[in-house]
Each structure stands twice: as structure tokens, then as C-alpha cells.
Design a protein around this motif. Structure first.
Motif, PDB file in Angstrom:
ATOM      1  N   SER A  13      84.987  30.064  48.434  1.00 50.28           N
ATOM      2  CA  SER A  13      85.267  29.412  49.714  1.00 50.28           C
ATOM      3  C   SER A  13      86.681  28.817  49.664  1.00 50.28           C
ATOM      4  O   SER A  13      87.191  28.326  50.658  1.00 50.28           O
ATOM      5  N   GLY A 110      83.823  30.397  42.450  1.00 44.92           N
ATOM      6  CA  GLY A 110      83.474  29.254  41.602  1.00 44.92           C
ATOM      7  C   GLY A 110      81.972  29.027  41.548  1.00 44.92           C
ATOM      8  O   GLY A 110      81.195  29.987  41.582  1.00 44.92           O
ATOM      9  N   THR A 113      79.624  30.834  44.059  1.00 45.20           N
ATOM     10  CA  THR A 113      79.591  32.286  43.849  1.00 45.20           C
ATOM     11  C   THR A 113      78.702  32.636  42.656  1.00 45.20           C
ATOM     12  O   THR A 113      77.861  33.534  42.721  1.00 45.20           O
ATOM     13  N   GLU A 116      74.911  32.054  43.309  1.00 47.94           N
ATOM     14  CA  GLU A 116      74.320  33.114  44.128  1.00 47.94           C
ATOM     15  C   GLU A 116      74.168  34.401  43.305  1.00 47.94           C
ATOM     16  O   GLU A 116      73.147  35.088  43.385  1.00 47.94           O
TER      17      GLU A 116
END
Ligand code: AMP
Length: 193
Positions: A13, A110, A113, A116
Motif C-alpha cells: 500500500s 510489507g 502483503t 495475505e
């Protein structure tokens, strides 16, 4: 060999300190669109996420964003997405993204990420879905993770039966090819001692 209609892409992001990461994310969005593969992503318009969506949309691709209410009210949602689904929380978001996609790719990122990425790997490992996962190792960003995974294989913490769930490549087309051919386990296989 599997073919993919939609791939969920996890990525930062944040903007990287070097512009080439943004170019890479835009290129991934563009290439997926060119291949007729829809992008499912976190719905943000910031950082590499925004670049990814921009690249896919500019090439006429489908982009489905799934964003929790809280991030939407912080005005981080990308209204330009083909479809933006607003969900109550992070858990619902991750479940919805996993449902919409037939495969998953992580770009550099980071905490969010990685979280997930590892969640969908373990869901395949445990048989909650049977979908391959790939890491786009742009510019050697994921070399330390590759080393850790390799060490975990050597130590027996990741069993051979689940080894192919996660593929690495620096080239998107090759990565998708490997993921299309990956051997995905049945739960019973990896539960064997
Ligand atoms: P990170 O790698 O920590 O930047 O987290 C990025 C991942 O977490 C993305 O794949 C998103 O699904 C989610 N995420 C984190 N921050 C945001 C944000 N501001 N807007 C939308 N999604 C976000």
C-alpha cells in the motif's frame, strides 16, 4: 493444466523508495489484462496497489477491489475499479478475495502483503481451497524469503507434499505457467507422517 480467469494480487500500500517498483506493478496489471485475466486486489488507490489497478484498467482489464469499511472511510478506496466491494472487516475481505480468485500472486510489499500471502498458502495446504500461489520476485526482493522457504524444506518444516503450493519467479508469464502446472496436495497427502 489450469487456466486462470481471475488472480488476486497482494502488494504494498506504500510507494517504494525507487520508482521502478511502481512501473513493475503497472506492468503486472497491464500484462494480466492483456492475457484476459481479471485482477482481484485490496481495492486501494495508494502505493503499488494503485499502480497495479491503474495498469490493468488502462489496458482494458477487469479490476475488482475488496476493501474493508474502515479503509474506505479513510478515503483509500479506488473508485475507478471495475467493481469495488465494501466488506465489514479484514477477515471478510481476505475470504472474499480468496473466493473470487483462482490463484494468488504477491508482489513486493510489507506486513499486509505477507500476511495475505501466507494465509492463502495455508488454506491450500489445509484443503480449504485448491488454488496455487506465486511470488513475483522482482529485483531479488524476495531472495530472503526464498532462502527461508528453502531452509524450512531442508529442516522438514515444510513437507515435500506441499512444496509446490508456492512458486517463485521474477517473470510474470513464467510464474503463471509454473502455477498452472503446480501439484497441489489433497489434505490427506500432507497429513501423512
Ligand atoms: P502492506 O504490504 O503492509 O502495505 O499491505 C498491503 C496489503 O494489505 C494489500 O494487499 C491490501 O490488501 C492490504 N492493505 C494495507 N493497507 C491498505 C490500504 N491503505 N488500502 C487498501 N488495502 C490495504
Amino acid at each position: 493444466m489450469r487456466s486462470f480467469q481471475r488472480v488476486a494480487v497482494y502488494c504494498a500500500s506504500a510507494d517504494a523508495t525507487v520508482p521502478r517498483y511502481g512501473e513493475m506493478a503497472r506492468g503486472v496489471g497491464r500484462r494480466l489484462a492483456e492475457r484476459g485475466i481479471g485482477v482481484v486486489y485490496g481495492g486501494g488507490r495508494v502505493g503499488l496497489m494503485g499502480c497495479l489497478a491503474e495498469g490493468a484498467l488502462a489496458a482494458g482489464g477487469e479490476v475488482i477491489g475488496v476493501i474493508p469499511e474502515r479503509l474506505m472511510t479513510l478515503e483509500l478506496g479506488n473508485e475507478r475499479s471495475t467493481r469495488l466491494e465494501i466488506v465489514p472487516d479484514m477477515h471478510r475481505r481476505k475470504a472474499r478475495m480468496a473466493e473470487l480468485a483462482d490463484a494468488f500472486i504477491a508482489l513486493p510489499g510489507g506486513w499486509g502483503t505477507w500476511e495475505e500471502l501466507f494465509e492463502v498458502v495455508t488454506w491450500t495446504q489445509l484443503g480449504y481451497h485448491k488454488k496455487p500461489v506465486g511470488v513475483l520476485d522482482h529485483d531479488g526482493f524476495y531472495a530472503p524469503l526464498r532462502a527461508l522457504v528453502s531452509s524450512a524444506f531442508d529442516q522438514g518444516f515444510v513437507r515435500p507434499a506441499v512444496q509446490e503450493i508456492l512458486s517463485f519467479d521474477e517473470d510474470l508469464d513464467r510464474l503463471l505457467e509454473t502455477m498452472a502446472r503446480a501439484w497441489l496436495p489433497d489434505v490427506e497427502a500432507w497429513l501423512q507422517p
